[in-house]
Scaffold this motif. Sequence first.
Motif, PDB file in Angstrom:
ATOM      1  N   LEU A 157       9.360  39.404   7.412  1.00 40.31           N
ATOM      2  CA  LEU A 157       9.131  38.323   8.365  1.00 40.31           C
ATOM      3  C   LEU A 157       8.047  37.369   7.866  1.00 40.31           C
ATOM      4  CD1 LEU A 157       9.726  37.182  11.256  1.00 40.31           C
ATOM      5  CD2 LEU A 157       7.839  38.632  12.049  1.00 40.31           C
ATOM      6  N   GLU A 158       6.939  37.925   7.395  1.00 38.35           N
ATOM      7  CA  GLU A 158       5.810  37.107   6.948  1.00 38.35           C
ATOM      8  C   GLU A 158       6.150  36.272   5.721  1.00 38.35           C
ATOM      9  OE1 GLU A 158       2.589  39.726   6.179  1.00 38.35           O
ATOM     10  OE2 GLU A 158       2.053  40.005   8.289  1.00 38.35           O
ATOM     11  N   ARG A 159       6.845  36.873   4.774  1.00 37.43           N
ATOM     12  CA  ARG A 159       7.007  36.248   3.458  1.00 37.43           C
ATOM     13  C   ARG A 159       8.311  35.487   3.285  1.00 37.43           C
ATOM     14  NH1 ARG A 159       3.033  38.070   0.042  1.00 37.43           N
ATOM     15  NH2 ARG A 159       1.831  39.842   0.819  1.00 37.43           N
ATOM     16  N   THR A 160       9.318  35.801   4.082  1.00 35.99           N
ATOM     17  CA  THR A 160      10.623  35.168   3.882  1.00 35.99           C
ATOM     18  C   THR A 160      11.129  34.465   5.134  1.00 35.99           C
ATOM     19  OG1 THR A 160      11.204  36.848   2.233  1.00 35.99           O
ATOM     20  CG2 THR A 160      13.015  35.567   3.181  1.00 35.99           C
ATOM     21  N   ILE A 161      11.265  35.196   6.237  1.00 38.73           N
ATOM     22  CA  ILE A 161      11.954  34.651   7.406  1.00 38.73           C
ATOM     23  C   ILE A 161      11.160  33.538   8.084  1.00 38.73           C
ATOM     24  CG2 ILE A 161      12.855  35.204   9.694  1.00 38.73           C
ATOM     25  CD1 ILE A 161      13.461  38.026   8.631  1.00 38.73           C
ATOM     26  N   ALA A 162       9.929  33.819   8.482  1.00 38.36           N
ATOM     27  CA  ALA A 162       9.148  32.828   9.224  1.00 38.36           C
ATOM     28  C   ALA A 162       8.917  31.545   8.424  1.00 38.36           C
ATOM     29  CB  ALA A 162       7.824  33.437   9.683  1.00 38.36           C
ATOM     30  N   PRO A 163       8.536  31.635   7.138  1.00 39.12           N
ATOM     31  CA  PRO A 163       8.369  30.392   6.376  1.00 39.12           C
ATOM     32  C   PRO A 163       9.653  29.566   6.286  1.00 39.12           C
ATOM     33  CG  PRO A 163       7.279  32.206   5.243  1.00 39.12           C
ATOM     34  CD  PRO A 163       8.092  32.812   6.349  1.00 39.12           C
ATOM     35  N   ASP A 165      10.268  27.833   9.582  1.00 38.09           N
ATOM     36  CA  ASP A 165       9.310  26.735   9.731  1.00 38.09           C
ATOM     37  C   ASP A 165       9.727  25.510   8.930  1.00 38.09           C
ATOM     38  OD1 ASP A 165       7.757  28.250  11.423  1.00 38.09           O
ATOM     39  OD2 ASP A 165       6.296  28.845   9.885  1.00 38.09           O
ATOM     40  N   ARG A 166      10.447  25.733   7.831  1.00 36.20           N
ATOM     41  CA  ARG A 166      10.943  24.624   7.012  1.00 36.20           C
ATOM     42  C   ARG A 166      12.245  24.039   7.557  1.00 36.20           C
ATOM     43  NH1 ARG A 166       9.280  28.286   2.788  1.00 36.20           N
ATOM     44  NH2 ARG A 166      11.434  29.002   2.581  1.00 36.20           N
ATOM     45  N   GLY A 167      12.761  24.611   8.638  1.00 36.89           N
ATOM     46  CA  GLY A 167      13.997  24.114   9.220  1.00 36.89           C
ATOM     47  C   GLY A 167      15.246  24.674   8.592  1.00 36.89           C
ATOM     48  N   GLN A 168      15.114  25.745   7.809  1.00 33.55           N
ATOM     49  CA  GLN A 168      16.269  26.344   7.151  1.00 33.55           C
ATOM     50  C   GLN A 168      17.018  27.284   8.101  1.00 33.55           C
ATOM     51  OE1 GLN A 168      13.645  27.755   3.853  1.00 33.55           O
ATOM     52  NE2 GLN A 168      15.249  26.954   2.507  1.00 33.55           N
ATOM     53  N   VAL A 169      18.251  27.560   7.747  1.00 28.40           N
ATOM     54  CA  VAL A 169      19.036  28.575   8.442  1.00 28.40           C
ATOM     55  C   VAL A 169      18.816  29.890   7.702  1.00 28.40           C
ATOM     56  CG1 VAL A 169      21.325  29.374   9.107  1.00 28.40           C
ATOM     57  CG2 VAL A 169      20.777  26.928   9.214  1.00 28.40           C
ATOM     58  N   VAL A 170      18.354  30.899   8.411  1.00 31.41           N
ATOM     59  CA  VAL A 170      18.152  32.223   7.820  1.00 31.41           C
ATOM     60  C   VAL A 170      19.290  33.127   8.270  1.00 31.41           C
ATOM     61  CG1 VAL A 170      16.660  34.252   7.692  1.00 31.41           C
ATOM     62  CG2 VAL A 170      15.650  31.955   7.727  1.00 31.41           C
ATOM     63  N   ILE A 171      20.018  33.671   7.309  1.00 30.45           N
ATOM     64  CA  ILE A 171      21.100  34.615   7.585  1.00 30.45           C
ATOM     65  C   ILE A 171      20.673  35.960   7.032  1.00 30.45           C
ATOM     66  CG2 ILE A 171      23.512  35.203   7.168  1.00 30.45           C
ATOM     67  CD1 ILE A 171      24.033  32.210   6.737  1.00 30.45           C
ATOM     68  N   ARG A 194      23.779  22.367   4.788  1.00 34.62           N
ATOM     69  CA  ARG A 194      22.640  23.087   5.358  1.00 34.62           C
ATOM     70  C   ARG A 194      21.871  23.820   4.269  1.00 34.62           C
ATOM     71  NH1 ARG A 194      21.469  22.822  10.954  1.00 34.62           N
ATOM     72  NH2 ARG A 194      19.697  23.925  10.096  1.00 34.62           N
ATOM     73  N   ASP A 195      20.573  23.901   4.469  1.00 34.77           N
ATOM     74  CA  ASP A 195      19.687  24.652   3.579  1.00 34.77           C
ATOM     75  C   ASP A 195      19.616  26.077   4.124  1.00 34.77           C
ATOM     76  OD1 ASP A 195      17.862  25.456   1.721  1.00 34.77           O
ATOM     77  OD2 ASP A 195      16.284  24.046   2.307  1.00 34.77           O
ATOM     78  N   VAL A 196      20.139  27.036   3.382  1.00 33.80           N
ATOM     79  CA  VAL A 196      20.337  28.393   3.880  1.00 33.80           C
ATOM     80  C   VAL A 196      19.564  29.403   3.041  1.00 33.80           C
ATOM     81  CG1 VAL A 196      22.040  30.213   4.317  1.00 33.80           C
ATOM     82  CG2 VAL A 196      22.637  27.819   4.744  1.00 33.80           C
ATOM     83  N   VAL A 197      18.925  30.346   3.723  1.00 32.73           N
ATOM     84  CA  VAL A 197      18.323  31.510   3.076  1.00 32.73           C
ATOM     85  C   VAL A 197      19.148  32.727   3.466  1.00 32.73           C
ATOM     86  CG1 VAL A 197      16.305  33.020   2.964  1.00 32.73           C
ATOM     87  CG2 VAL A 197      16.002  30.542   3.015  1.00 32.73           C
ATOM     88  N   GLY A 249      14.404  41.974   1.329  1.00 29.98           N
ATOM     89  CA  GLY A 249      14.247  40.554   1.594  1.00 29.98           C
ATOM     90  C   GLY A 249      12.934  39.964   1.137  1.00 29.98           C
ATOM     91  N   SER A 250      12.006  40.805   0.712  1.00 30.96           N
ATOM     92  CA  SER A 250      10.743  40.379   0.126  1.00 30.96           C
ATOM     93  C   SER A 250      10.351  41.467  -0.869  1.00 30.96           C
ATOM     94  CB  SER A 250       9.657  40.199   1.195  1.00 30.96           C
ATOM     95  OG  SER A 250       9.368  41.430   1.829  1.00 30.96           O
TER      96      SER A 250
END
Length: 213
Positions: free
Chosen positions: A85-91, A94-100, A39-42, A49-50
């Motif tokens: 949210l704007e700079r890290t989480i939402a993008p 949108d790329r299909g990554q898992v955000v933790i 998985r591609d994870v952030v 976070g930004s």
Amino acid sequence: MTPQDSAGRGLFITFEGIDGSGKSTQARLLAEALRGLGRDVVLTREPGGSPGAEEIRALVLEGDPDRWSAETEILLFTAARRDHLERTIAPALDRGQVVICDRFADSTRMYQGLSRGDLRGLVDQLHDLMIARDPDLTVLIDMDPDTGLGRALSRNGHEERFEEFGPDLQRKMRAGFLALAREFPARFRVVDGNRAIELVAAEVREIVLDALT
């Protein structure tokens, strides 16, 4: 469906808990486990976070515990969260990554909305207006308050503002987080953090893999 098969669908996972509960460690271990499965994870954190949110983090987590009023803290945390949210989480989603994410809005509901006055309504109003995004899954690491406080204070770091409020706050926060889990049962999963790190991590992985299927 395996984690690799569902790679096109982003998933937003948050970790919550009192200070010293081990949530940061568990967030890191989960990220490592999911990456090992392809998985591609952030992996990110709050406040922060930004770049802009990290600057606000320094303002709110360092210095005298009474430096800011509860209302001011709510505004600062919301501003940081919006940038995050704007700079890290939402993008990433949108790329299909898992955000933790280590903490999110539930921490503000507790630390500013509950512990420093009856301001939960204000926190929720600002959240609805400026964030309007909740996690898909929230893992609450439940921990004995005295144990958690001892762990938090032993870190000897520079970001100890809320630990310095003492054990009464820890107990109040634990009760508050458990109440949130009952309020939002669809997204909360409560994990007993009073166990070996490996046992906690195994349960967290099972919960998350189930959410990814």
